[in-house]
Scaffold this active site. Sequence first.
Site, PDB file in Angstrom:
ATOM      1  N   PHE A 124     -80.153 -27.991  -7.089  1.00 25.25           N
ATOM      2  CA  PHE A 124     -80.275 -29.446  -7.139  1.00 25.25           C
ATOM      3  C   PHE A 124     -78.963 -30.034  -6.643  1.00 25.25           C
ATOM      4  O   PHE A 124     -77.894 -29.462  -6.870  1.00 25.25           O
ATOM      5  CB  PHE A 124     -80.631 -29.975  -8.537  1.00 25.25           C
ATOM      6  CG  PHE A 124     -80.826 -31.460  -8.488  1.00 25.25           C
ATOM      7  CD1 PHE A 124     -81.952 -31.981  -7.866  1.00 25.25           C
ATOM      8  CD2 PHE A 124     -79.859 -32.336  -8.962  1.00 25.25           C
ATOM      9  CE1 PHE A 124     -82.114 -33.360  -7.730  1.00 25.25           C
ATOM     10  CE2 PHE A 124     -80.017 -33.709  -8.826  1.00 25.25           C
ATOM     11  CZ  PHE A 124     -81.144 -34.219  -8.214  1.00 25.25           C
ATOM     12  N   ASP A 216     -81.210 -26.526 -17.176  1.00 24.65           N
ATOM     13  CA  ASP A 216     -81.173 -27.929 -16.769  1.00 24.65           C
ATOM     14  C   ASP A 216     -82.428 -28.531 -17.393  1.00 24.65           C
ATOM     15  O   ASP A 216     -83.545 -28.342 -16.911  1.00 24.65           O
ATOM     16  CB  ASP A 216     -81.192 -28.069 -15.239  1.00 24.65           C
ATOM     17  CG  ASP A 216     -81.159 -29.535 -14.821  1.00 24.65           C
ATOM     18  OD1 ASP A 216     -81.551 -30.394 -15.643  1.00 24.65           O
ATOM     19  OD2 ASP A 216     -80.756 -29.836 -13.680  1.00 24.65           O
TER      20      ASP A 216
HETATM   21  N1  PM9 Z   1     -81.959 -36.521 -10.401  1.00 27.20           N
HETATM   22  C1  PM9 Z   1     -83.443 -37.740  -9.017  1.00 27.20           C
HETATM   23  O1  PM9 Z   1     -83.740 -38.781  -8.465  1.00 27.20           O
HETATM   24  C2  PM9 Z   1     -81.181 -38.726  -9.547  1.00 27.20           C
HETATM   25  C3  PM9 Z   1     -80.054 -38.345  -8.672  1.00 27.20           C
HETATM   26  S1  PM9 Z   1     -80.451 -37.749  -7.083  1.00 27.20           S
HETATM   27  C4  PM9 Z   1     -81.199 -39.092  -6.386  1.00 27.20           C
HETATM   28  O2  PM9 Z   1     -84.212 -36.738  -9.060  1.00 27.20           O
HETATM   29  C5  PM9 Z   1     -81.798 -32.670 -12.097  1.00 27.20           C
HETATM   30  C6  PM9 Z   1     -82.914 -31.700 -12.034  1.00 27.20           C
HETATM   31  C7  PM9 Z   1     -81.954 -33.948 -11.626  1.00 27.20           C
HETATM   32  C8  PM9 Z   1     -80.858 -34.863 -11.682  1.00 27.20           C
HETATM   33  C9  PM9 Z   1     -80.943 -36.154 -11.121  1.00 27.20           C
HETATM   34  C10 PM9 Z   1     -79.642 -34.410 -12.264  1.00 27.20           C
HETATM   35  C11 PM9 Z   1     -78.446 -35.316 -12.355  1.00 27.20           C
HETATM   36  C12 PM9 Z   1     -79.555 -33.134 -12.711  1.00 27.20           C
HETATM   37  N2  PM9 Z   1     -80.622 -32.283 -12.630  1.00 27.20           N
HETATM   38  O3  PM9 Z   1     -78.648 -38.428 -12.109  1.00 27.20           O
HETATM   39  O4  PM9 Z   1     -76.562 -37.551 -13.059  1.00 27.20           O
HETATM   40  O5  PM9 Z   1     -83.121 -34.311 -11.112  1.00 27.20           O
HETATM   41  O6  PM9 Z   1     -78.330 -38.319 -14.578  1.00 27.20           O
HETATM   42  O7  PM9 Z   1     -78.661 -36.262 -13.333  1.00 27.20           O
HETATM   43  C13 PM9 Z   1     -82.174 -37.628  -9.705  1.00 27.20           C
HETATM   44  P1  PM9 Z   1     -78.001 -37.737 -13.248  1.00 27.20           P
END
Ligand code: PM9
Length: 457
Positions: A124, A216
Amino acid sequence: MTKFMPEPYKIKSVEPLTILNRKQRKESIEKAGYNTFLLDSKDIYIDLLTDSGTNAMSDRQWAGIMMGDEAYAGSRNFYHLQDTVLELFGFNHIVPTHQGRGAENLLSTICIQPGDYVPGNMYFTTTRYHQEVNGGIFRDVICSEAHEPDKNDVPFKGDIDLNKLQALIDEVGAEKIAYICVAVTVNLAGGQPVSMKNMKDVYALAQKHNILVMFDATRCVENACFIKEREEGYEDKSIKEIVLEMFSYGDGCTMSGKKDCLTNIGGFLCMNDDDLFERAKELVVVYEGMPSYGGMAGRDMEAMAIGLRESMDYNYISHRLSQVRFLGEMLIEAGVPVVKPIGGHAVFLDAKAFLDHIPQTQFPAQALAAAIYLESGVRTMERGIVSAGRDSEGNHHVPKLELVRITIPRRVYTYSHLEYVAEGVIALYKKRKQIKPLKFVYEPRMLRFFTSRFEEI
Ligand code: PM9
C-alpha cells in the site's frame, strides 16, 4: 427477501449536492491537471475518491463529540478508546495517532533496520513509503491470483502465499525480516479479503521463525464480514468474535480509523510486546503528541471509540458490502471490465481492459478516472502505475493491476446514487476509444499520485 436490503439507517441531516455542466467539468479537470485529487470538492457531484475519512457519523458519535475532554494529558476519551480497542482487538497496548500513516511511521521506525525485508500481501502506498524511508525492502507475498483481475473463483484473493513467504525466509534469513505485514482487506488488490485459515497458517510459520506479524487493520471489519459469509465454520459467529479471532493470529496492528472506525480522522498502533510499546510511546511524543491523544482531539477519540463498536453490527457491515456488490453487478452485467470478485470498499475498474488502446506507461487508469469525472461529475481514483511510483533507480514500478477505484464512503450514499454512477461508467465504456492517453507535466518525488499533473497526448 429482497436481494439488496435497503440502507439500515434513516437520514437525519443532509448535505445538498450540485452538478456542474459538461463545459464546467471540462474546465475543472483541465485545471486539476487530469488528477482527480486536485479537483475542488465543490465541483463534484458524487465523491467516490475514497472511503477514507468520508464516513457519515451516527447520532451517537455526534453526541460523543460533545463529550470531548480536551485535556492535554489523560483525557477520559482516550481511556474509552483504549478500553474499546483492547476489548475488540485483543491486543495489550494502544498508541493513538492522527491517522493510519502516523501509526505506520512509528511501527516502521521502531521495527525496521536498514536492509531488513518486510513481506506483505501487496503493497500500500503510504505503508511501503514508511517501510522504504526506514531502509526496509518490501516483498509482495500475496497469492498470484490477486494480480489477475478476472479470476473470479477465489473467495480469499488477499491470502498470503505461504510458499512465497517461506522462500523469502530461506533466501534472506528470518533475522532479516522486520515483520510480516498482513493487510485485511487488501486495498490495491481490489478490497479482497484474507481467510482466517491463512492468518492462522501465516502466524504459525512466523512463530516458528520468531518473526512478528503486524496487521494493517484498516478494513478489518469488512474482512470479518467476508469470513462470515464465505468461510466454513464462521457463518454463526458474530463480527466481533471473528475480529477478535483474526487478531489472535498476530502481534499488533496499524489502524487508519478513517475507514472501519467510522470517523473522519484518527488512527492507532497496537502491540502485545511491552518493549515495543515503550519505544512507540517515546516516539509518539515526537511526531504526534502525548501518548494519551496522539494527534487527535479528545472528541475525535470519543467518536472513534463509539464508531468502532458500531461497525461490529452485522446489519451495518453486510449492507455496506451489498452496496459495493450492487454497483459491481450492474457494471458486470453491462460488460464493463472490473476486478472480480467484487471487494469490500470499492469497485475497481480494470483500466487496461477498459482502455486497451492506451499503453500502461501512458496512464490509462489516470485517464479513465479523469474521463469519468468529465462524463458524470463522479470523482474516482487511479490505482495503477501512477500510484505505484518509482523504484530507487528511478524506473516506474509497473504493477500488474492498472485500476480505477470507485470507492464507497460508509453510510453516505444510497443505491440510487450508485445507479447513477453505473450509468455514467457504462455510457463511457460505449465510447471508450475517444479517451486519450496522458503524460506527466509535473511529478513529485514521493507519493506522486496525490499531487502530480498531466495533460492529454
Ligand atoms: N488509504 C485510501 O484512499 C487514503 C490514502 S491514499 C489515497 O485507500 C491502508 C490499507 C489504507 C490507508 C489509506 C492507510 C493509511 C493505510 N493502510 O490515510 O493515513 O488504505 O489514515 O491510512 C486511503 P491514513
